[in-house]
Design a protein around this motif. Structure first.
Motif, PDB file in Angstrom:
ATOM      1  N   UNK A   1       0.829  -1.206   0.000  1.00  0.00           N
ATOM      2  CA  UNK A   1       0.000   0.000   0.000  1.00  0.00           C
ATOM      3  C   UNK A   1       0.862   1.254   0.000  1.00  0.00           C
ATOM      4  N   UNK A   2       1.927   1.236   0.791  1.00  0.00           N
ATOM      5  CA  UNK A   2       2.841   2.385   0.825  1.00  0.00           C
ATOM      6  C   UNK A   2       3.504   2.563  -0.537  1.00  0.00           C
ATOM      7  N   UNK A   3       3.972   1.475  -1.118  1.00  0.00           N
ATOM      8  CA  UNK A   3       4.633   1.567  -2.428  1.00  0.00           C
ATOM      9  C   UNK A   3       3.681   2.091  -3.489  1.00  0.00           C
ATOM     10  N   UNK A   4       2.432   1.634  -3.458  1.00  0.00           N
ATOM     11  CA  UNK A   4       1.442   2.101  -4.431  1.00  0.00           C
ATOM     12  C   UNK A   4       1.156   3.585  -4.242  1.00  0.00           C
ATOM     13  N   UNK A   5       1.084   4.015  -2.970  1.00  0.00           N
ATOM     14  CA  UNK A   5       0.806   5.433  -2.717  1.00  0.00           C
ATOM     15  C   UNK A   5       1.965   6.307  -3.196  1.00  0.00           C
ATOM     16  N   UNK A   6       3.188   5.895  -2.901  1.00  0.00           N
ATOM     17  CA  UNK A   6       4.354   6.682  -3.315  1.00  0.00           C
ATOM     18  C   UNK A   6       4.457   6.730  -4.835  1.00  0.00           C
ATOM     19  N   UNK A   7       4.129   5.625  -5.497  1.00  0.00           N
ATOM     20  CA  UNK A   7       4.153   5.612  -6.960  1.00  0.00           C
ATOM     21  C   UNK A   7       3.132   6.592  -7.531  1.00  0.00           C
ATOM     22  N   UNK A   8       1.985   6.701  -6.864  1.00  0.00           N
ATOM     23  CA  UNK A   8       0.938   7.611  -7.327  1.00  0.00           C
ATOM     24  C   UNK A   8       1.187   9.054  -6.907  1.00  0.00           C
ATOM     25  N   UNK A   9       2.004   9.225  -5.856  1.00  0.00           N
ATOM     26  CA  UNK A   9       2.293  10.557  -5.328  1.00  0.00           C
ATOM     27  C   UNK A   9       3.797  10.708  -5.141  1.00  0.00           C
ATOM     28  N   UNK A  10       4.556  10.877  -6.227  1.00  0.00           N
ATOM     29  CA  UNK A  10       6.011  11.028  -6.103  1.00  0.00           C
ATOM     30  C   UNK A  10       6.351  12.193  -5.171  1.00  0.00           C
ATOM     31  N   UNK A  11       7.380  11.987  -4.395  1.00  0.00           N
ATOM     32  CA  UNK A  11       7.787  13.015  -3.456  1.00  0.00           C
ATOM     33  C   UNK A  11       7.199  12.856  -2.071  1.00  0.00           C
ATOM     34  N   UNK A  12       6.296  11.880  -1.904  1.00  0.00           N
ATOM     35  CA  UNK A  12       5.738  11.621  -0.578  1.00  0.00           C
ATOM     36  C   UNK A  12       6.853  11.241   0.396  1.00  0.00           C
ATOM     37  N   UNK A  13       6.834  11.848   1.559  1.00  0.00           N
ATOM     38  CA  UNK A  13       7.812  11.537   2.593  1.00  0.00           C
ATOM     39  C   UNK A  13       7.208  10.492   3.525  1.00  0.00           C
TER      40      UNK A  13
END
Length: 214
Positions: free
Chosen positions: A24-36
């Motif tokens: 879930x984290x990987x999918x979110x970061x892929x959809x929102x580059x730059x997420x910390x």
């Protein structure tokens, strides 16, 4: 954007909920580059369960002892971390019909009057709104498709209630059920859950954001 990744399973790399929360984290970061991303592993860094020394945020009294100051500082650090997050991903296995005690200890530190909720003349009002929370649930059996199963589980129902109490309305559950019912059932559960993660992340990405209330 700040994402807080919380895991609570005690089974390490064998944990299904950890596998799913990571996806879930990987999918979110892929959809929102730059997420910390900040990670909080409650199995390794378990907050002590509440004691008399830890009740400063409930009583409003100043810390009088070193033990109380230590407890207050921990509670403050955890609630501040939680409130700063725009997105929270939680891995939550089902242990004895409910969440792990480690996860409950964390939630007890977050439930602070004046920080994540308040009381008014009309009742409680949540103060931690404006977040998206994705909860990756794992269950050895199947609970969601029968009245008896739904009555027996106090995992999803508890998390829905307590997060809602804090004012969080965008709570998304991903379930992997039947993971102890054989390899075929486990593989099917994982595939279903991973597909649901992609759906939930895509839907959350298009959800209008509400301003944080705290």
């Amino acid at each position: 954007m700040q994402l807080l990744h919380v895991d609570s399973a005690i089974t390490g790399d064998q944990s299904v909920s950890r596998q799913l929360s990571a996806k879930a984290v990987a999918a979110w970061v892929a959809a929102h580059p730059g997420t910390q991303v900040q990670a909080l592993d409650l199995a390794k860094d378990t907050p002590p369960h509440l004691s008399a020394d830890a009740l400063g945020f409930r009583t409003g009294q100043a810390a009088a002892t070193e033990a109380q100051r230590t407890e207050n500082a921990l509670s403050e650090a955890l609630v501040s971390q939680f409130l700063a997050a725009d997105v929270v991903v939680i891995g939550a296995p089902l242990y004895n019909f409910t969440i792990p005690t480690q996860l409950k200890a964390w939630i007890d530190r977050l439930a602070q009057i004046g920080r994540t909720f308040k009381y008014t003349d009309k009742g409680a009002v949540g103060l931690a709104g404006g977040k998206t929370v994705i909860v990756a649930l794992s269950r050895g059996g199947i609970y969601s498709n029968s009245d008896g199963g739904r009555a027996a589980e106090h995992q999803e129902t508890y998390l829905q209630t307590v997060l809602g109490f804090m004012g969080i309305t965008d709570v998304r559950f991903v379930r992997a059920e039947g993971v102890a019912m054989g390899e075929e059932a486990k593989a099917k559960a994982l595939a279903t859950a991973e597909s649901e993660i992609r759906v939930q992340v895509a839907e959350a990405a298009n959800q209008p954001k509400v301003a944080k209330t705290a």
